[in-house]
Design an enzyme around this catalytic site. Sequence first.
Site, short mmCIF file in Angstrom:
data_model
loop_
_atom_site.label_atom_id
_atom_site.label_comp_id
_atom_site.label_asym_id
_atom_site.label_seq_id
_atom_site.Cartn_x
_atom_site.Cartn_y
_atom_site.Cartn_z
N ASN A 9 0.42 -0.71 -0.22
CA ASN A 9 0.15 0.26 -0.22
C ASN A 9 1.12 1.21 0.01
OD1 ASN A 9 -1.42 2.10 0.28
ND2 ASN A 9 -2.38 1.52 2.81
N LYS A 11 0.29 4.39 -0.06
CA LYS A 11 -0.59 5.42 0.29
C LYS A 11 -0.61 6.81 -0.75
CE LYS A 11 -0.13 2.84 4.89
NZ LYS A 11 0.38 3.35 6.41
N HIS A 94 -9.15 1.15 5.23
CA HIS A 94 -7.88 1.29 5.15
C HIS A 94 -8.83 2.52 7.12
CE1 HIS A 94 -4.14 2.69 6.30
NE2 HIS A 94 -3.34 1.50 5.58
N GLU A 96 -6.64 4.59 8.19
CA GLU A 96 -6.50 6.45 7.59
C GLU A 96 -7.61 6.38 6.99
OE1 GLU A 96 -3.15 5.19 5.47
OE2 GLU A 96 -1.80 4.91 7.50
N GLU A 164 -4.82 -4.79 10.68
CA GLU A 164 -3.72 -3.14 10.45
C GLU A 164 -4.49 -3.31 12.19
OE1 GLU A 164 -2.45 -2.38 6.26
OE2 GLU A 164 -3.86 -1.13 7.06
N GLY A 170 2.60 2.36 10.96
CA GLY A 170 4.01 3.50 10.75
C GLY A 170 4.65 3.68 11.79
N SER A 210 3.96 -1.92 10.10
CA SER A 210 5.35 -2.10 10.33
C SER A 210 5.56 -2.98 9.88
CB SER A 210 5.53 -1.06 11.83
OG SER A 210 5.15 0.26 12.34
P1 13P Z 1 3.41 0.59 7.43
O1 13P Z 1 3.90 -0.70 6.62
O2 13P Z 1 3.58 1.73 6.99
O3 13P Z 1 3.31 0.58 8.88
O4 13P Z 1 1.80 0.63 7.25
C1 13P Z 1 0.23 -0.68 7.66
C2 13P Z 1 -0.36 0.20 6.40
O5 13P Z 1 -1.31 0.67 7.11
C3 13P Z 1 -0.62 -0.77 5.38
O6 13P Z 1 -1.88 -0.75 4.88
#
Ligand code: 13P
Length: 255
Positions: A9, A11, A94, A96, A164, A170, A210
Amino acid sequence: MRIPFIAGNWKMNTTAAEAERLVLEMLEQLDRIEGVEKVICPPFVSLVGLSMMLQSSSIGLGAQNMYFETKGAYTGEVSPLMLRELCDFVILGHSERRWYFAETDEVVNKKVKTALTNRLKPILCIGERLEENETGKTEEVVSRQVTAGLNGIEPVSGLVIAYEPVWAIGTGKAASGKQAAATIQFIRDVVAKLWNKNIAQNIRILYGGSVTSANIAEFISHPEIDGALVGGASLNAEEFTSIVERTAEIKGRAK
Ligand code: 13P
């Protein structure tokens, strides 16, 4: 037997030119890895270019979001009909989107429905926040998100679920493999009750938060965990390729 699944992803990172360069960097090596389904989810504006670049490769494409209507006066939104020409997967719900853009379980449910009706495979994201984790509410939260997200939807094995935990995204603080495997088993049981055991056994459930080449083994060595949704580490060609390589090795051995 569920085919292991690793998705990147990206983002809101990479311009179209940067996205093409990143794919060029990983294409050859990634393409050669067998036994793992590999999917890249770049920003919308890169889907056209990358769909051409990846056409004859073994690497799939996904979008990061989608609207729940197929067309009309919805300025700025992207429809499943537009995505269907370019990719097979779409990340929905997601954290976010849920937290920064106020997407509710009901909205996510409508998106999952519309995606499936339009032959797109949803990667449905769920996960608890830190305070929910610390107060022992993880199972309650993921159960609610799965149940609401799949409400009124016919059983379908093409769906992918990504667990997740929000506190692991992150932050560099990944869940432990054991923790993630236990929650993923719980999620599979929820799907079994909601739909049926057979479909629940066939659905891929991923861990996300992560994930790096250094810790991927900890997750995919658990048979409950079918792969990973990778954020930050998927923006580095070498890292992402090595995550997929490790998955092929470890899941291949477990066969
Ligand atoms: P990270 O791997 O940067 O922690 O992000 C995970 C994520 O949100 C994947 O959709």
